[in-house]
Design a protein around this motif. Structure first.
Motif, PDB file in Angstrom:
ATOM      1  N   THR A  16       5.585 -12.708  -2.627  1.00  0.00           N
ATOM      2  CA  THR A  16       5.173 -11.759  -3.656  1.00  0.00           C
ATOM      3  C   THR A  16       3.723 -11.335  -3.439  1.00  0.00           C
ATOM      4  N   LEU A  19       3.587  -9.019  -0.564  1.00  0.00           N
ATOM      5  CA  LEU A  19       4.095  -7.709  -0.972  1.00  0.00           C
ATOM      6  C   LEU A  19       3.011  -6.921  -1.714  1.00  0.00           C
ATOM      7  N   HIS A  20       2.263  -7.605  -2.589  1.00  0.00           N
ATOM      8  CA  HIS A  20       1.161  -6.934  -3.292  1.00  0.00           C
ATOM      9  C   HIS A  20       0.119  -6.428  -2.286  1.00  0.00           C
ATOM     10  N   GLN A  22       0.736  -5.618   0.780  1.00  0.00           N
ATOM     11  CA  GLN A  22       1.360  -4.505   1.486  1.00  0.00           C
ATOM     12  C   GLN A  22       1.240  -3.219   0.675  1.00  0.00           C
ATOM     13  N   HIS A  23       1.444  -3.317  -0.632  1.00  0.00           N
ATOM     14  CA  HIS A  23       1.305  -2.136  -1.490  1.00  0.00           C
ATOM     15  C   HIS A  23      -0.145  -1.635  -1.493  1.00  0.00           C
ATOM     16  N   ALA A  59       8.419  -3.230   2.886  1.00  0.00           N
ATOM     17  CA  ALA A  59       8.241  -3.678   1.507  1.00  0.00           C
ATOM     18  C   ALA A  59       9.593  -3.864   0.825  1.00  0.00           C
ATOM     19  N   GLN A  60      10.524  -2.979   1.106  1.00  0.00           N
ATOM     20  CA  GLN A  60      11.858  -3.125   0.516  1.00  0.00           C
ATOM     21  C   GLN A  60      12.545  -4.382   1.024  1.00  0.00           C
ATOM     22  N   ILE A  62      11.087  -7.101   2.088  1.00  0.00           N
ATOM     23  CA  ILE A  62      10.403  -8.253   1.483  1.00  0.00           C
ATOM     24  C   ILE A  62      10.866  -8.430   0.043  1.00  0.00           C
ATOM     25  N   THR A  63      10.979  -7.331  -0.684  1.00  0.00           N
ATOM     26  CA  THR A  63      11.454  -7.397  -2.070  1.00  0.00           C
ATOM     27  C   THR A  63      12.855  -8.000  -2.142  1.00  0.00           C
TER      28      THR A  63
END
Length: 72
Positions: A16, A19-20, A22-23, A59-60, A62-63
């Motif tokens: 998580t 991912l943050h 990455q965003h 990102a998708q 990873i989500t």
């Protein structure tokens, strides 16, 4: 032996955070791309857009992985 659910929670939490990050990188690249486009460096902006597309696709994935780990 440690509980595997603790490992799953730690793994999901770590993913998580990644991912943050990455965003955040995607947002930074988007700002740079906008600046490049506005300042006549369209070819470089196009390369930056390609990088953003890769970030979005990853990102998708990873989500999806985070959701699978949290549901298991």
């Amino acid at each position: 032996m440690p509980d595997t659910s603790d490992y799953k929670i730690a793994t999901a939490d770590t993913l998580t955070l990644l991912l943050h990050n990455q965003h955040a990188l995607g947002a930074a690249i988007e700002e740079i791309t906008k600046w490049l486009s506005e300042n006549g460096v369209g070819s470089v902006a196009a390369h930056a857009m390609s990088a953003m597309e890769a970030l979005d696709a990853n990102a998708q994935a990873i989500t999806d992985s985070i959701l699978r780990i949290r549901q298991s």
